[in-house]
Design a protein around this motif. Structure first.
Motif, short mmCIF file in Angstrom:
data_model
loop_
_atom_site.label_atom_id
_atom_site.label_comp_id
_atom_site.label_asym_id
_atom_site.label_seq_id
_atom_site.Cartn_x
_atom_site.Cartn_y
_atom_site.Cartn_z
N LYS A 148 34.48 -49.88 40.53
CA LYS A 148 33.45 -49.64 41.57
C LYS A 148 33.95 -48.67 42.64
O LYS A 148 33.45 -48.71 43.77
N THR A 149 34.89 -47.83 42.33
CA THR A 149 35.42 -46.93 43.35
C THR A 149 34.33 -46.03 43.94
O THR A 149 34.43 -45.57 45.06
N PHE A 150 33.27 -45.79 43.15
CA PHE A 150 32.21 -44.90 43.62
C PHE A 150 31.45 -45.47 44.83
O PHE A 150 30.74 -44.75 45.51
N LEU A 151 31.61 -46.78 45.07
CA LEU A 151 30.81 -47.41 46.12
C LEU A 151 31.17 -46.92 47.53
O LEU A 151 30.35 -46.99 48.43
N GLY A 152 32.37 -46.44 47.69
CA GLY A 152 32.80 -46.09 49.05
C GLY A 152 32.34 -44.73 49.54
O GLY A 152 32.58 -44.38 50.69
N TYR A 153 31.65 -43.97 48.67
CA TYR A 153 31.34 -42.58 49.02
C TYR A 153 29.85 -42.29 48.91
O TYR A 153 29.14 -42.91 48.13
N GLY A 154 29.44 -41.28 49.65
CA GLY A 154 28.04 -40.86 49.62
C GLY A 154 27.76 -39.90 48.50
O GLY A 154 28.57 -39.75 47.58
N PRO A 155 26.61 -39.24 48.57
CA PRO A 155 26.17 -38.39 47.46
C PRO A 155 27.20 -37.32 47.08
O PRO A 155 27.64 -36.54 47.91
N ASN A 156 27.54 -37.35 45.81
CA ASN A 156 28.42 -36.34 45.25
C ASN A 156 27.61 -35.22 44.61
O ASN A 156 27.95 -34.05 44.70
N LEU A 157 26.51 -35.60 43.97
CA LEU A 157 25.70 -34.62 43.24
C LEU A 157 24.48 -34.21 44.07
O LEU A 157 23.70 -35.06 44.51
N HIS A 158 24.35 -32.91 44.28
CA HIS A 158 23.23 -32.37 45.06
C HIS A 158 22.50 -31.34 44.20
O HIS A 158 23.05 -30.29 43.88
N VAL A 159 21.28 -31.71 43.81
CA VAL A 159 20.51 -30.87 42.89
C VAL A 159 19.59 -29.95 43.68
O VAL A 159 18.79 -30.42 44.51
N PHE A 160 19.69 -28.67 43.43
CA PHE A 160 18.85 -27.67 44.10
C PHE A 160 17.82 -27.16 43.11
O PHE A 160 18.18 -26.50 42.13
N VAL A 161 16.54 -27.45 43.37
CA VAL A 161 15.49 -26.90 42.53
C VAL A 161 15.09 -25.57 43.18
O VAL A 161 14.24 -25.53 44.06
N VAL A 162 15.75 -24.50 42.76
CA VAL A 162 15.58 -23.22 43.47
C VAL A 162 14.22 -22.59 43.20
O VAL A 162 13.75 -21.75 43.96
N THR A 163 13.62 -22.96 42.12
CA THR A 163 12.24 -22.53 41.81
C THR A 163 11.71 -23.42 40.70
O THR A 163 12.48 -23.98 39.92
N LEU A 164 10.39 -23.53 40.62
CA LEU A 164 9.81 -24.22 39.45
C LEU A 164 9.47 -23.22 38.36
O LEU A 164 9.10 -23.59 37.25
N ARG A 165 9.58 -21.92 38.69
CA ARG A 165 9.22 -20.90 37.70
C ARG A 165 10.20 -20.94 36.53
O ARG A 165 11.40 -21.10 36.72
N CYS A 166 9.64 -20.77 35.34
CA CYS A 166 10.49 -20.75 34.15
C CYS A 166 9.84 -19.86 33.10
O CYS A 166 8.62 -19.86 32.95
N ASN A 167 10.68 -19.11 32.40
CA ASN A 167 10.16 -18.21 31.36
C ASN A 167 10.05 -18.90 30.01
O ASN A 167 9.53 -18.33 29.07
N GLU A 168 10.57 -20.13 29.92
CA GLU A 168 10.48 -20.87 28.66
C GLU A 168 9.43 -21.97 28.78
O GLU A 168 9.24 -22.52 29.86
#
Lengths: 187, 72, 502
Positions: free
Chosen positions: C89-109
């Motif tokens: 449970k070492t992860f319990l002592g820390y805040g958000p590690n992963l920060h996801v940036f949705v830089v655009t919703l546009r996609c060519n696929e």
């Protein structure tokens, strides 16, 4: 066995608007769940000794996005849920599925309630560690914005009392009559 | 008219009041107390409207009651 | 003994000698037992019966096994249990590690199951502004975690490569004073990659992750580009990037493009082909993720969904094939297995946010949408794109960091994803290793708590662990050797922007 149609007088929590065209729901005992055809709603009765009221709330709440939910207690040992689907799509099979899901959710909520009581210390410790670890200590700005005027808290040990308040109360029995006695309204 | 009956063991009175206040602008709502129930009567221009407003009011009262941890 | 049942033994059960344990039948003559801290043993029927009836002789080898693994009250060590739980449970002592940036919703696929709720290429209103991006980076750097990962997603992040560059440079400048360890990753279909962009990403040590859904015909059927093959575009760049890593002297077993599979119904019939495709591309890892109900997959479910029993057959066949390739010297691993084996064999948690207790949404990750909305996780953002903002915590303009991670929704999700508060999970043999997804529960069952017995995520997690423990019980030395290799955590230090990098 196909659902049988009966017309019975249901003791409804909403007697004025309720119809009395009631059928059983396939797979459910009649005294547990039945369908009010005209009003398009399912009526589910529960033994209150089996489901704590917290489970009733927990399960009922899960359905309020899809259904209108009304609770009642038609008898001291009985709890009643009335589910009216917001959408009429799917007809009776959809209502039957909802009742099935409700029954499962009730069991889940009742058991979860029991587990939460049994494991409360562990759940609270982990939750506190996760949230406190993520939040970190408050900054001075946070403290400046903190609302200290929140509602009063319980203080069984008298920690929040001033020295004078605390010891004045203790001293009261020995004090001269009238000196520290609380003022009372005349009888 | 539609009559809603909120059992005192299951609904918090303040929550029923709050729901009544919120929906009062959509229908004529009258309230009374019985031994075991808070009773709300819904009167509107059409039965369907009474049905819908009553349903929404009941969901709202339930939501507030659950949020506040049940009746006092 | 009746297979895996305590009922037959109920009159002889000994409540005094066994310490806390959970058990699960793995197959004929073997039962898995796990304890509070996640130590485990596979017992024969005779050994299991002796254990639960208190008939284990002190001088026996079984007694020693049970005692070493902390399964007996007589020798139960609180310190042993406590230390391993703390390690998990070492992860319990820390805040958000992963920060996801949705830089655009546009996609060519166009993907049949698009999880990201993409927008057309002319929908420039779905682009993140530099101001929003900077505020999101500021929030990310407020995390109490000394290590943060900034992950660029979309839509397709290469559509707004200028903004990706801006975020990278803003973060690098910020870290001169913040002194965190920063990782940068980009999830891209690679079709808009070019040499200049790649050079920039390599220079700034940005990890690159893509999707390969299978052999060319399958990939191109599921992921469509307007005028050319999505498979050709992705695979060409996978090869180029892997060569570039090697040219910079990086160990190819550690540094390579990570690729994810989204297993649709069409893929289920082709497990070996799918694995062979990855092996031929030089991929060292593949993540056999079942399709989930977010994004467009909810609408196209009839086309792409399947019963989870079918997925588990696929998973076993594909992973068996991966193990065969390992036996022949091809180093490739399955990511689900690697995550779970790290917990099972090492007693450590690799902090995969969807497979831990409590889950990481909100406390270990935040997702910043193009419009400045902040969500508990990427799935929360996807649900909001469909009109359900349950998992919205605030926005980059008005919310403080502590508002976001201390939000009531986050607290509720932490409680709901704690396996010790969940029916079924609380008694499940796999409790020490598993995790649940509250967003999935909400989407599929209407409540963040969900009902695990009816959850497809639970079915998948249980099924994969049945497979892994079955293999561990079989004891094939080649498989055990591969599993040991898979669970070895080798940090990719090249990608770590250390505090003193300047």
């Amino acid at each position: 066995m196909p659902p049988r149609s009966v017309r019975v007088g249901v003791q409804s929590p909403f007697p004025i608007c309720y119809s009395v065209a009631v059928t059983t729901i396939e797979g459910f005992p009649e005294d547990l769940a039945r369908l009010d055809v005209d009003a398009r709603r399912a009526i589910v009765d529960l033994d209150a000794s089996l489901y704590p009221v917290e489970a009733l709330y927990g399960a009922a709440y899960v359905f309020i996005d899809r259904c209108y939910v009304l609770l009642d207690r038609p008898a001291p040992q009985k709890l009643r849920l009335v589910l009216t689907p917001k959408s009429l799509d799917g007809g009776e099979p959809a209502v039957r599925a909802l009742v099935g899901e409700l029954a499962n959710e009730l069991v889940s909520a009742a058991y979860r309630h029991q587990i939460a009581q049994e494991n409360r210390a562990r759940i609270e410790a982990v939750t506190m560690q996760a949230i406190a670890g993520a939040m970190g200590p408050p900054t001075l700005d946070d403290l400046e914005d903190f609302d200290f005027t929140d509602e009063a808290f319980e203080d069984p040990l008298g920690i929040a009392l001033s020295w004078e308040e605390k010891y004045a109360k203790k001293a009261a029995p020995d004090a001269a009559p009238g000196e520290d006695a609380p003022e009372e309204e005349p009888a | 008219m539609r009559e809603l009956r909120f059992h005192r063991d299951l609904y918090r009175g303040e929550c029923v009041d709050a729901a009544v206040q919120l929906y009062a602008r959509y229908a004529t709502l009258t309230t009374r107390e019985e031994d075991a129930h808070w009773v709300v009567c819904v009167e509107a221009s059409a039965p369907e409207r009474e049905e819908r407003i009553g349903n929404e009011l009941a969901n709202y009262a339930l939501g507030l009651t659950v949020r506040d941890g049940g009746p006092r | 003994m009746t297979a895996g049942s305590l009922v037959a033994l109920r009159d002889r059960l000994d409540r005094a000698s066994p310490a806390f344990f959970r058990f699960r039948r793995l197959g004929p003559d073997r039962t898995l037992v796990t304890n509070l801290e996640g130590r485990w043993l596979v017992l024969s029927d005779a050994d299991f019966e002796a254990y639960v009836t208190g008939a284990v002789a002190r001088s026996s080898a079984l007694y020693e096994r049970l005692s070493d693994a902390n399964f007996l009250r007589a020798s139960w060590s609180e310190a042993k249990a406590r230390d391993m739980i703390a390690k998990r449970k070492t992860f319990l002592g820390y805040g958000p590690n992963l920060h996801v940036f949705v830089v655009t919703l546009r996609c060519n696929e166009t993907c049949v199951y698009c999880h990201a709720s993409r927008a057309d290429m002319d929908a420039t209103h779905t682009d993140m502004t530099p101001e929003i991006a900077e505020k999101a980076v500021d929030l990310a750097f407020m995390s109490t975690s000394p290590t943060i990962t900034l992950e660029f997603q979309g839509g397709e992040p290469l559509v707004r490569f200028d903004l990706v560059k801006h975020i990278i440079e803003y973060a690098e400048a910020k870290n001169e004073t913040a002194k965190k360890t920063v990782e940068l990753t980009m999830v891209s279909n690679l079709s808009l990659m070019d040499d200049d962009k790649l050079a920039y990403l390599l220079d700034h040590r940005v990890q690159i992750c893509t999707s390969i859904d299978g052999p060319k015909d399958l990939h191109d059927k599921q992921r469509k580009l307007p005028s050319y093959s999505a498979y050709d575009a992705a695979t060409r760049w996978i090869a180029t990037i892997n060569e570039a890593y090697a040219a910079r002297g990086l160990d190819p077993t550690l540094y390579h493009v990570e690729a994810l599979v989204t297993v649709t119904r069409a893929a289920l019939e082709r497990p070996k082909e799918l694995v062979d495709t990855y092996a031929a591309l030089g991929c060292r890892a593949m993540f056999l993720r079942p399709i989930d109900p977010f994004g467009f997959a909810g609408k196209t479910a009839k086309l792409v969904e399947y019963p989870r029993a079918d997925y588990l057959r696929f998973y076993a066949e594909a992973t068996d094939h991966i193990l065969e390739l390992n036996r022949g010297g091809t180093q490739i691993l399955e990511r689900y297995a690697a995550i779970l084996l790290t917990k099972i064999l090492r007693g450590e948690d690799p902090n995969f946010l969807d497979l831990r207790s409590p889950a990481g949404a909100g406390v270990s990750m935040l997702a910043y949408s193009y419009d400045g909305g902040v969500y508990t996780c990427d799935e929360g953002r996807m649900l909001a794109a469909q009109g359900d903002d349950t998992f919205r915590l605030g926005d980059v303009f008005t919310s403080t960091y502590r508002d976001l991670v201390g939000h009531p929704t986050v607290r509720a999700m932490v409680i709901a994803s704690n396996l010790d508060s969940q029916p079924d999970c609380v008694d499940c043999t796999y409790n020490p290793y598993c995790g649940i997804q509250t967003t999935h529960n909400h989407k599929t069952q209407g409540s963040i708590f969900g009902r695990m017995r009816e959850s497809s995520v639970c079915a998948v997690h249980k099924g994969i662990q049945d497979y892994l423990f079955g293999k561990l019980a079989d004891g094939d030395p080649h498989v055990l050797e591969a599993f040991e290799r898979w669970n070895t955590i080798r940090p990719r230090e090249h990608f770590l922007h250390a505090p003193d990098d300047g």
